[in-house]
Design a protein around this motif. Sequence first.
Motif, mmCIF file in Angstrom:
data_model
loop_
_atom_site.group_PDB
_atom_site.id
_atom_site.type_symbol
_atom_site.label_atom_id
_atom_site.label_comp_id
_atom_site.label_asym_id
_atom_site.label_seq_id
_atom_site.Cartn_x
_atom_site.Cartn_y
_atom_site.Cartn_z
ATOM 1 N N PRO A 197 9.581 7.401 -3.582
ATOM 2 C CA PRO A 197 9.038 6.048 -3.804
ATOM 3 C C PRO A 197 9.301 5.084 -2.657
ATOM 4 N N GLN A 198 10.437 5.220 -1.966
ATOM 5 C CA GLN A 198 10.733 4.297 -0.868
ATOM 6 C C GLN A 198 9.757 4.485 0.291
ATOM 7 N N TRP A 199 9.462 5.731 0.616
ATOM 8 C CA TRP A 199 8.495 6.014 1.686
ATOM 9 C C TRP A 199 7.127 5.489 1.293
ATOM 10 N N ALA A 200 6.734 5.725 0.034
ATOM 11 C CA ALA A 200 5.435 5.237 -0.445
ATOM 12 C C ALA A 200 5.352 3.726 -0.368
ATOM 13 N N ALA A 201 6.452 3.046 -0.713
ATOM 14 C CA ALA A 201 6.453 1.582 -0.681
ATOM 15 C C ALA A 201 6.268 1.072 0.738
ATOM 16 N N HIS A 202 6.824 1.776 1.715
ATOM 17 C CA HIS A 202 6.618 1.356 3.108
ATOM 18 C C HIS A 202 5.156 1.512 3.520
ATOM 19 N N ILE A 203 4.551 2.634 3.137
ATOM 20 C CA ILE A 203 3.155 2.890 3.520
ATOM 21 C C ILE A 203 2.231 1.821 2.940
ATOM 22 N N THR A 204 2.497 1.388 1.711
ATOM 23 C CA THR A 204 1.601 0.446 1.034
ATOM 24 C C THR A 204 1.993 -1.006 1.256
ATOM 25 N N GLY A 228 -0.957 4.581 -2.671
ATOM 26 C CA GLY A 228 -2.178 3.797 -2.671
ATOM 27 C C GLY A 228 -3.251 4.555 -3.438
ATOM 28 N N ARG A 229 -4.498 4.244 -3.142
ATOM 29 C CA ARG A 229 -5.569 4.900 -3.894
ATOM 30 C C ARG A 229 -6.870 4.862 -3.092
ATOM 31 N N LEU A 230 -7.801 5.704 -3.503
ATOM 32 C CA LEU A 230 -9.198 5.633 -3.085
ATOM 33 C C LEU A 230 -10.019 5.607 -4.359
ATOM 34 N N ASP A 231 -11.022 4.741 -4.434
ATOM 35 C CA ASP A 231 -11.803 4.682 -5.671
ATOM 36 C C ASP A 231 -12.663 5.930 -5.829
ATOM 37 N N LYS A 232 -13.267 6.069 -6.993
ATOM 38 C CA LYS A 232 -13.975 7.306 -7.350
ATOM 39 C C LYS A 232 -15.053 7.668 -6.328
#
Length: 239
Positions: A120-127, A104-108
């Motif tokens: 990537p699979q773990w990241a996809a679950h989080i997002t 995911g992200r946080l803006d500036k």
Amino acid sequence: MGARHGLARVLSKRGLCSRSQAERLIRDGRVRLDGRVVRDPEHPTDVTQARIDIDGAAPEQAAPRYLMLNKPRGLVTTASDERGRDTVYRCFDGAGLGWIAPVGRLDKASEGLLLFTNDPQWAAHITDPARGPGKTYHVQVNRIPDATTLSALQAGAAVEGEWLRAASVTLLRAGAKHAWLEITLDEGRNRQIRRLLAAFDIGVLRLLRVAIGPLAMGELPKGQWRELTAQEVAALGGG
């Protein structure tokens, strides 16, 4: 034979590079699959069994990494910025972590808890908006919302063709002119909190993400990072 995916995706799943980096390597002829050069990033590839060489050498599959960063305000969540702005990767200078990507992200202008991984699979679950954990923020605003407004923020509003809402909103504390709110989101849309609050004529002075699911930022200093424990990784969705 194991599961098959496009070659670029397999490189990413093995934690060797990002998918976009993999696509460039493949198109440049730098990747051999089972001994022959393949230039199609979507070429069907066995996830576990395929022998992949990059620049003539067989790279080892990277060990999974799961990190949390207390992102400072003013850094952009990207690997490189075309405008030359400092990025979140400045916080990892000299750490020798290999390829990792933000989850995911946080803006500036936003601060706080930001996850990184090469899984990537773990990241996809989080997002994942349907299955991923909720995200909790502390937000300083430029006025003191009343109870009716807090309820309305949870009910939501149409903003630029999207229905934006908060899963929960509570008033943490208030001063003479400003207040701090705790806002939890169970979906992730671009600049969701800022846009939702603006729809109710509320301006954001500071925005900090303090938790993702059960994982709290705790006392991690600004600009510092640490590895997640195996228990924390599992609690957020496996790994």
